[in-house]
Design a protein around this motif. Structure first.
Motif, PDB file in Angstrom:
ATOM      1  N   LEU A 263       0.641  -1.136   0.050  1.00  0.00           N
ATOM      2  CA  LEU A 263      -0.027  -0.070   0.047  1.00  0.00           C
ATOM      3  C   LEU A 263       0.938   1.321  -0.266  1.00  0.00           C
ATOM      4  CD1 LEU A 263      -2.827  -1.152   2.496  1.00  0.00           C
ATOM      5  CD2 LEU A 263      -2.982  -0.743   0.180  1.00  0.00           C
ATOM      6  N   ILE A 264       2.010   1.306   0.741  1.00  0.00           N
ATOM      7  CA  ILE A 264       2.968   2.395   0.772  1.00  0.00           C
ATOM      8  C   ILE A 264       3.391   2.460  -0.721  1.00  0.00           C
ATOM      9  CG2 ILE A 264       4.935   3.234   1.644  1.00  0.00           C
ATOM     10  CD1 ILE A 264       4.339   1.874   4.398  1.00  0.00           C
ATOM     11  N   GLN A 265       3.861   1.409  -1.349  1.00  0.00           N
ATOM     12  CA  GLN A 265       4.269   1.563  -2.688  1.00  0.00           C
ATOM     13  C   GLN A 265       3.234   2.426  -3.527  1.00  0.00           C
ATOM     14  OE1 GLN A 265       5.699  -2.241  -4.228  1.00  0.00           O
ATOM     15  NE2 GLN A 265       6.116  -1.538  -6.438  1.00  0.00           N
ATOM     16  N   ARG A 266       2.072   1.966  -3.515  1.00  0.00           N
ATOM     17  CA  ARG A 266       1.240   2.241  -4.387  1.00  0.00           C
ATOM     18  C   ARG A 266       0.777   3.548  -4.257  1.00  0.00           C
ATOM     19  NH1 ARG A 266      -1.677  -2.775  -5.613  1.00  0.00           N
ATOM     20  NH2 ARG A 266       0.100  -3.849  -6.623  1.00  0.00           N
ATOM     21  N   ALA A 267       0.767   4.149  -3.015  1.00  0.00           N
ATOM     22  CA  ALA A 267       0.577   5.419  -2.635  1.00  0.00           C
ATOM     23  C   ALA A 267       1.651   6.461  -3.248  1.00  0.00           C
ATOM     24  CB  ALA A 267       0.398   5.596  -1.074  1.00  0.00           C
ATOM     25  N   GLN A 268       2.902   5.856  -3.336  1.00  0.00           N
ATOM     26  CA  GLN A 268       4.179   6.646  -3.732  1.00  0.00           C
ATOM     27  C   GLN A 268       4.130   6.795  -5.198  1.00  0.00           C
ATOM     28  OE1 GLN A 268       7.232   4.987  -1.448  1.00  0.00           O
ATOM     29  NE2 GLN A 268       6.859   6.291   0.214  1.00  0.00           N
ATOM     30  N   GLU A 269       3.401   5.936  -6.210  1.00  0.00           N
ATOM     31  CA  GLU A 269       3.573   5.898  -7.275  1.00  0.00           C
ATOM     32  C   GLU A 269       2.956   7.050  -8.155  1.00  0.00           C
ATOM     33  OE1 GLU A 269       1.630   2.196  -8.471  1.00  0.00           O
ATOM     34  OE2 GLU A 269       2.982   0.974  -8.094  1.00  0.00           O
ATOM     35  N   PRO A 270       3.454   7.511  -9.069  1.00  0.00           N
ATOM     36  CA  PRO A 270       2.799   9.038  -9.802  1.00  0.00           C
ATOM     37  C   PRO A 270       1.472   8.431 -10.492  1.00  0.00           C
ATOM     38  CG  PRO A 270       4.821   8.063 -10.962  1.00  0.00           C
ATOM     39  CD  PRO A 270       4.494   7.010  -9.839  1.00  0.00           C
TER      40      PRO A 270
END
Length: 81
Positions: free
Chosen positions: A74-81
């Motif tokens: 979820l953190i990775q998804r939130a940081q995606e442009p």
């Protein structure tokens, strides 16, 4: 998917989000504890990536309590442009 290992995750839902989740989650949700505004529940899944996408649809009405791998997704998804 029947032979894939299952993972249990604990998630806190707002009450309205839990109602929606219970209607859509065909595998069932086991309620663990209830607070005034939230319900902590356990979900079982074979696919954390899919679960992460589904949980994102709840916005800020859901919080992962116990599953570091799911939290990382979820953190990775939130940081995606």
């Amino acid at each position: 998917m029947a032979n894939e290992p299952k993972q249990c995750v604990q998630v806190a839902f707002s009450r309205w989000a839990l109602d929606r989740a219970e209607r859509k989650w065909s595998f069932g949700i086991r309620k663990l504890s209830e607070q005034t505004d939230t319900v902590t529940a356990e979900l079982t899944t074979a696919e954390l990536e899919w679960l992460a996408n589904w949980l994102l649809s709840f916005g800020t009405s859901v919080r992962v309590i116990d599953s570091p791998p799911l939290q990382a997704i979820l953190i990775q998804r939130a940081q995606e442009p």
